[in-house]
Motif scaffolding. Structure first.
Motif, PDB file in Angstrom:
ATOM      1  N   GLU A 189      46.747  60.944 -65.178  1.00 54.53           N
ATOM      2  CA  GLU A 189      47.681  61.138 -64.060  1.00 54.53           C
ATOM      3  C   GLU A 189      48.683  62.242 -64.391  1.00 54.53           C
ATOM      4  N   PHE A 190      49.206  62.221 -65.614  1.00 54.22           N
ATOM      5  CA  PHE A 190      50.132  63.273 -66.063  1.00 54.22           C
ATOM      6  C   PHE A 190      49.452  64.641 -66.071  1.00 54.22           C
ATOM      7  N   LEU A 191      48.235  64.704 -66.590  1.00 52.23           N
ATOM      8  CA  LEU A 191      47.513  65.975 -66.646  1.00 52.23           C
ATOM      9  C   LEU A 191      47.219  66.499 -65.242  1.00 52.23           C
ATOM     10  N   LYS A 192      46.902  65.605 -64.331  1.00 51.13           N
ATOM     11  CA  LYS A 192      46.664  66.015 -62.943  1.00 51.13           C
ATOM     12  C   LYS A 192      47.933  66.603 -62.333  1.00 51.13           C
ATOM     13  N   GLU A 193      49.054  65.949 -62.562  1.00 51.69           N
ATOM     14  CA  GLU A 193      50.329  66.402 -61.994  1.00 51.69           C
ATOM     15  C   GLU A 193      50.753  67.757 -62.567  1.00 51.69           C
ATOM     16  N   THR A 194      50.452  67.978 -63.846  1.00 50.13           N
ATOM     17  CA  THR A 194      50.905  69.210 -64.508  1.00 50.13           C
ATOM     18  C   THR A 194      49.818  70.278 -64.576  1.00 50.13           C
ATOM     19  N   LYS A 195      48.650  69.976 -63.985  1.00 54.90           N
ATOM     20  CA  LYS A 195      47.522  70.923 -63.957  1.00 54.90           C
ATOM     21  C   LYS A 195      47.097  71.362 -65.363  1.00 54.90           C
ATOM     22  N   ALA A 196      47.074  70.401 -66.280  1.00 56.90           N
ATOM     23  CA  ALA A 196      46.637  70.651 -67.653  1.00 56.90           C
ATOM     24  C   ALA A 196      45.265  70.030 -67.863  1.00 56.90           C
TER      25      ALA A 196
END
Length: 361
Positions: A189-196
């Motif tokens: 979820e964090f990676l999706k939000e930060t486009k990482a």
């Protein structure tokens, strides 16, 4: 019989083919480890990679300031690593800002810091305190970067494929219970939000057996049939990547990019590991480079390109305990290639050829 002291045309062709196994325009990342007492200075490494190879990004396993400074103004992307033991302290916002002020701010953007990897294979190796603090540390460190205006630097964390409960067949893959919703779901979820990117370390070397050698090495083989999808997998790299993708999809994150943070094959090893040799290493790395640069993706991820880092840049004589660990390098410490898969610039092929001819004069 050719009795000339000069190389024959046949020899010339064979020599050049060694260096032209894959297109020389292919760019690739590499893991730059430093566990050796005979390695060249970082400034020499940066110059070598910039001027003589197609490598356009590196990943280091710490925040070695000598290396970070050496890559300033090279246009080579640099990913750094937070040591596992530092993870709990970075859940504190003040500590995270101090870490950024010390390890990033003095060097960026002269050095193109690309990713900050929070730990290395934390879920695999633990302990639980690190696992529990991993995603919170990633979030707090990201906030510290944003406050400094360093929004382009991404945060991620590399995982061994021990995070998978199964990978054969890919359609049946899933993350291990506990890690799936406890750590990997919030991380994705964090990676999706930060486009990482979601970083994984798919080593087909560790899945090798004599029966599946060609499957591991991108060589012709009968393949692995997944009856649920009707797909026949022709190499283990695709199998492992699709297993990761299926596992991500089951948590609701099929579109997060996947980064190959480590993969490689040793050119030497312990006597029992006869598959650790230069021929197999060259076959694997050559096949890997063709795969990731083709844009073909995998059966379940068609058209995707994967940011990929080969393990490793150098043979490292202080690694261990096995000889395999010492021999994953593309290059020896004197910059000579252990085997040749097209990573040298075209001009370097010509120079090497002239050096070769000189030996016959």
């Amino acid at each position: 019989m050719n009795t000339s002291k000069h190389p024959s045309l046949h020899t010339i062709v064979l020599f050049l083919n060694l260096f032209l196994i894959v297109p020389l325009t292919t760019s690739i990342g590499v893991n730059y480890g430093t566990l050796g007492d005979n390695l060249p200075p970082p400034s020499d490494v940066a110059h070598f990679l910039k001027t003589r190879t197609t490598i356009d990004r590196i990943r280091i396993f710490d925040v070695n300031t000598d290396i970070i400074k050496a890559f300033a103004d090279t246009n080579i992307l640099v990913s750094v690593t937070v040591p596992n033991g530092d993870i709990p302290s970075l859940t504190d916002a003040r500590n995270a800002r101090r870490w950024v002020d010390t390890n990033i701010k003095p060097f960026y953007p002269a050095t193109k810091i690309h990713y900050i990897c929070v730990g290395t294979e934390v879920l695999h190796w633990g302990p639980q305190n690190l696992v529990d603090n991993l995603v919170p540390a990633m979030k707090v460190l990201h906030s510290a970067l944003v406050k400094e205006g360093f929004d382009e630097i991404k945060i991620s964390s590399p995982h061994s494929l021990g995070i998978l409960l199964s990978s054969d067949p890919p359609s049946n893959a899933s993350f291990r219970p506990g890690w799936d919703v406890g750590s990997l779901g919030p991380m994705l979820e964090f990676l999706k939000e930060t486009k990482a990117g979601f970083m994984v370390n798919p080593y087909t070397y560790f899945g090798y057996s004599p029966a599946n050698a060609n499957f591991c090495l991108f060589k012709p083989n009968p393949g692995l049939f997944d009856k649920a999808t009707g797909i026949t997998y022709t190499n283990q790299f695709d199998q492992l990547m699709d297993a990761v993708h299926v596992s991500m999809k089951k948590l609701g994150y099929p579109d997060v990019e996947i980064v190959v943070a480590e993969t490689g094959w040793p050119s030497g090893g312990d006597p029992a590991n006869v598959h650790a040799n230069p021929t197999n290493a060259a076959a694997y790395i050559s096949g890997l480079m063709k795969k990731v640069s083709s844009g073909n993706g995998t059966p379940l991820m068609p058209g995707r390109k994967f940011e990929t880092y080969i393990f490793a840049l150098f043979n490292e004589n202080l690694k261990g305990p096995s000889l395999d660990e010492k021999n994953f390098g593309l290059f020896r410490p004197d910059f000579s290639p252990v085997y040749n898969v097209g990573i040298m610039h075209a001009s370097q092929v010509i120079f090497l050829w002239f050096d070769y001819i000189e030996t016959f004069r």
